[in-house]
Design a protein around this motif. Structure first.
Motif, mmCIF file in Angstrom:
data_model
loop_
_atom_site.group_PDB
_atom_site.id
_atom_site.type_symbol
_atom_site.label_atom_id
_atom_site.label_comp_id
_atom_site.label_asym_id
_atom_site.label_seq_id
_atom_site.Cartn_x
_atom_site.Cartn_y
_atom_site.Cartn_z
ATOM 1 N N TYR A 61 -2.726 -1.342 0.818
ATOM 2 C CA TYR A 61 -2.779 -2.720 0.316
ATOM 3 C C TYR A 61 -1.499 -3.134 -0.389
ATOM 4 O O TYR A 61 -1.308 -4.287 -0.713
ATOM 5 C CB TYR A 61 -3.950 -2.861 -0.683
ATOM 6 C CG TYR A 61 -3.987 -1.734 -1.714
ATOM 7 C CD1 TYR A 61 -3.127 -1.726 -2.800
ATOM 8 C CD2 TYR A 61 -4.867 -0.664 -1.562
ATOM 9 C CE1 TYR A 61 -3.125 -0.683 -3.713
ATOM 10 C CE2 TYR A 61 -4.873 0.385 -2.476
ATOM 11 C CZ TYR A 61 -3.998 0.369 -3.541
ATOM 12 O OH TYR A 61 -3.989 1.406 -4.434
ATOM 13 N N CYS A 62 -0.611 -2.174 -0.674
ATOM 14 C CA CYS A 62 0.392 -2.430 -1.718
ATOM 15 C C CYS A 62 1.757 -2.848 -1.182
ATOM 16 O O CYS A 62 2.342 -2.176 -0.327
ATOM 17 C CB CYS A 62 0.531 -1.201 -2.608
ATOM 18 S SG CYS A 62 1.596 -1.519 -4.032
ATOM 19 N N SER A 65 4.825 -0.114 -1.719
ATOM 20 C CA SER A 65 4.990 1.150 -1.021
ATOM 21 C C SER A 65 6.287 1.102 -0.213
ATOM 22 O O SER A 65 6.560 0.103 0.459
ATOM 23 C CB SER A 65 3.801 1.372 -0.076
ATOM 24 O OG SER A 65 4.096 2.442 0.801
ATOM 25 N N ALA A 66 7.067 2.204 -0.267
ATOM 26 C CA ALA A 66 8.320 2.239 0.506
ATOM 27 C C ALA A 66 8.027 2.120 1.996
ATOM 28 O O ALA A 66 8.895 1.742 2.772
ATOM 29 C CB ALA A 66 9.071 3.527 0.192
ATOM 30 N N ARG A 67 6.779 2.438 2.387
ATOM 31 C CA ARG A 67 6.452 2.372 3.822
ATOM 32 C C ARG A 67 6.085 0.968 4.286
ATOM 33 O O ARG A 67 5.957 0.730 5.473
ATOM 34 C CB ARG A 67 5.281 3.298 4.124
ATOM 35 C CG ARG A 67 5.605 4.698 3.660
ATOM 36 C CD ARG A 67 4.560 5.674 4.096
ATOM 37 N NE ARG A 67 4.732 6.885 3.313
ATOM 38 C CZ ARG A 67 4.150 8.005 3.543
ATOM 39 N NH1 ARG A 67 3.311 8.098 4.566
ATOM 40 N NH2 ARG A 67 4.367 9.057 2.794
ATOM 41 N N PRO A 228 -3.808 -10.221 0.423
ATOM 42 C CA PRO A 228 -3.246 -9.665 1.659
ATOM 43 C C PRO A 228 -1.748 -9.966 1.753
ATOM 44 O O PRO A 228 -1.353 -11.123 1.734
ATOM 45 C CB PRO A 228 -4.031 -10.383 2.779
ATOM 46 C CG PRO A 228 -4.838 -11.442 2.119
ATOM 47 C CD PRO A 228 -4.595 -11.429 0.635
ATOM 48 N N VAL A 229 -0.935 -8.925 1.771
ATOM 49 C CA VAL A 229 0.518 -9.108 1.785
ATOM 50 C C VAL A 229 1.035 -8.727 3.169
ATOM 51 O O VAL A 229 0.770 -7.616 3.654
ATOM 52 C CB VAL A 229 1.194 -8.218 0.708
ATOM 53 C CG1 VAL A 229 2.701 -8.451 0.686
ATOM 54 C CG2 VAL A 229 0.597 -8.483 -0.674
ATOM 55 N N LYS A 230 1.781 -9.661 3.779
ATOM 56 C CA LYS A 230 2.365 -9.410 5.096
ATOM 57 C C LYS A 230 3.302 -8.204 5.014
ATOM 58 O O LYS A 230 4.072 -8.080 4.066
ATOM 59 C CB LYS A 230 3.160 -10.658 5.516
ATOM 60 C CG LYS A 230 3.321 -10.799 6.986
ATOM 61 C CD LYS A 230 3.745 -12.239 7.318
ATOM 62 C CE LYS A 230 4.313 -12.289 8.716
ATOM 63 N NZ LYS A 230 5.656 -11.751 8.856
ATOM 64 N N GLY A 231 3.187 -7.295 5.977
ATOM 65 C CA GLY A 231 4.044 -6.113 5.966
ATOM 66 C C GLY A 231 3.344 -4.885 5.397
ATOM 67 O O GLY A 231 3.874 -3.779 5.469
ATOM 68 N N THR A 232 2.139 -5.091 4.795
ATOM 69 C CA THR A 232 1.330 -3.944 4.383
ATOM 70 C C THR A 232 0.295 -3.686 5.486
ATOM 71 O O THR A 232 -0.037 -4.600 6.257
ATOM 72 C CB THR A 232 0.574 -4.212 3.059
ATOM 73 O OG1 THR A 232 -0.312 -5.329 3.250
ATOM 74 C CG2 THR A 232 1.518 -4.512 1.918
ATOM 75 N N VAL A 233 -0.221 -2.464 5.526
ATOM 76 C CA VAL A 233 -1.201 -2.118 6.564
ATOM 77 C C VAL A 233 -2.396 -3.074 6.502
ATOM 78 O O VAL A 233 -2.787 -3.670 7.507
ATOM 79 C CB VAL A 233 -1.684 -0.656 6.360
ATOM 80 C CG1 VAL A 233 -2.791 -0.308 7.345
ATOM 81 C CG2 VAL A 233 -0.527 0.309 6.465
ATOM 82 N N MET A 237 -3.506 -6.220 8.959
ATOM 83 C CA MET A 237 -4.772 -6.045 9.677
ATOM 84 C C MET A 237 -5.700 -7.248 9.425
ATOM 85 O O MET A 237 -6.280 -7.801 10.347
ATOM 86 C CB MET A 237 -5.445 -4.781 9.169
ATOM 87 C CG MET A 237 -6.602 -4.306 9.985
ATOM 88 S SD MET A 237 -7.125 -2.740 9.293
ATOM 89 C CE MET A 237 -8.323 -3.295 8.121
ATOM 90 N N LEU A 238 -5.763 -7.673 8.147
ATOM 91 C CA LEU A 238 -6.701 -8.750 7.820
ATOM 92 C C LEU A 238 -6.161 -10.116 8.225
ATOM 93 O O LEU A 238 -6.939 -11.033 8.489
ATOM 94 C CB LEU A 238 -7.063 -8.703 6.331
ATOM 95 C CG LEU A 238 -7.828 -7.424 5.965
ATOM 96 C CD1 LEU A 238 -8.028 -7.331 4.470
ATOM 97 C CD2 LEU A 238 -9.181 -7.368 6.661
ATOM 98 N N ALA A 239 -4.826 -10.221 8.348
ATOM 99 C CA ALA A 239 -4.258 -11.503 8.781
ATOM 100 C C ALA A 239 -4.715 -11.810 10.205
ATOM 101 O O ALA A 239 -4.907 -12.962 10.578
ATOM 102 C CB ALA A 239 -2.741 -11.442 8.722
#
Ligand code: SAM
Ligand code: DTB
Ligand code: SF4
Length: 334
Positions: A61-62, A65-67, A228-233, A237-239
């Motif tokens: 969600y974050c 995260s560097a990923r 929901p932040v674009k670029g996080t898993v 997914m939720l977008a």
């Protein structure tokens, strides 16, 4: 645990609360709330990201995260004076608690002197202090306690079964271990999680169950609605599946069940208020939420802002909770 705060809840008990007709659930939550908390008072807390981004953990969600590819710029640990300046601004705006968050898996020993200076400085301004720095060793927890840290935030985030779908770089049990170190050091515990990550009702039951059956309930229980932040898993997914967004009434039910099962805890309506209607927030307060984050920024995500909140408080007849000398967990236990 005393008679008021039971920690022998079964999952069936908690599922049965979630299943109640909505007005019955709200009636019960309000009864518990009125028995233990001042009606119409909401605690104001302010967040500051003291070290942003570049985090080695893979929390789905974050934004930090560097990923994740979110464009959040990684920074070094902030200068102590700059942190104290922000704390003074928050205090002057009426905030009671200053919560400092760092995007770390765990603090390094070389960071501890600056962290200690931040705690001592914020406390000396008469505010409650909270930190969230990732995993702690027992000796780090004791150092934070020695500096007078009032609260440590460390969330379990979701049910034990769902945890591994959201985060793979640490385990649910490691989360519990840090919570034990925080408790043993005599620091108040702030522990909650996120609703709206595409989890099932059973996961929400498991999430509340894990909190309400801790040996002592957390003094603060943040209930975040996923931002929901674009670029996080999870954001991506939720977008793609807008219907996966949690239903407002189900969110309010989660707040109400947290209130009923953890009667003495402060239940904090945390992330996600920016996109939540005033009516849903009003229901959350009626369900027993009695704490919010102020200002227009959380750690990296937006927040409603003080003027929108002042308008909402005026409409609802809510007032900021008066600051009290923070009680230490060891004193509460005595
Ligand atoms: N790195 C530390 C840790 O994970 O414990 C502290 C900071 S972390 C950002 C604190 C909490 O913020 C997480 O446990 C999670 O519950 C919440 N959070 C993070 N990103 C979120 C998001 N996009 N939406 C809602 N809550 C979020
Ligand atoms: C918590 O449960 N919610 C706060 C606090 N603890 C540290 C953080 C919310 C973060 C929201 C996403 C962001 O700002 O990046
Ligand atoms: Fe790192 Fe905390 Fe974000 Fe997880 S939630 S990636 S640990 S900052």
């Amino acid at each position: 645990m005393d008679a008021v705060s039971r920690n022998d809840w079964s999952r069936e008990d908690i599922a049965a609360l979630f299943d109640l007709p909505f007005d019955e659930l709200m009636w019960r939550a309000q009864g518990v709330h009125r028995a233990h908390h001042a009606v119409g008072e909401v605690q104001l807390c302010t967040l500051l990201s003291i070290k942003t981004g570049g985090c080695p953990e893979d929390c789905g969600y974050c934004s930090q995260s560097a990923r994740a590819e979110t464009g959040v710029k990684a920074t070094k640990l902030m200068d102590v004076r700059a942190v104290l300046q922000r704390a003074a601004e928050a205090r002057d705006a009426g905030s009671q608690r200053f919560c400092m968050g760092a995007a770390w898996r765990n603090p390094k020993d070389r960071d501890m002197d600056a962290i200690i200076a931040m705690i001592e400085g914020v406390r000396s301004m008469g505010m409650e202090t909270c930190m969230t720095l990732g995993m702690l060793t027992p000796s780090q927890a004791q150092r934070l306690a020695g500096a007078g840290l009032d609260y440590y935030n460390h969330n379990i985030d979701t049910s034990p079964e769902r945890y591994g779908d959201v985060i793979t770089t640490r385990s649910f049990d490691e989360r519990l271990e840090t919570l034990e170190h925080v408790r043993s050091a005599g620091i108040n515990v702030c522990c909650g999680g996120i609703v709206g990550m595409g989890e099932t009702r059973a996961d929400r039951v498991g999430f509340v169950h894990a909190l309400a059956t801790l040996p002592r309930h957390p003094e603060s229980v943040p209930v975040n609605a996923l931002v929901p932040v674009k670029g996080t898993v999870l954001g991506d997914m939720l977008a793609d599946t807008p219907l996966a967004k949690i239903d407002d009434i189900e969110f309010v039910r989660t707040v109400a069940v947290a209130r009923i099962t953890m009667p003495l805890s402060m239940v904090r309506l945390s992330a996600g208020r920016e996109s939540m209607s005033e009516a849903t927030q009003a229901l959350c307060f009626m369900a027993g939420a009695n704490s919010i984050f102020t200002g227009d920024k959380l750690l990296t995500a937006g927040n409603r802002g003080d003027s929108a909140d002042a308008t909402l408080f005026a409409k609802l007849g809510l007032k900021p909770m008066a600051a009290e000398e923070p009680m230490r967990a060891c004193e509460v236990a005595a």
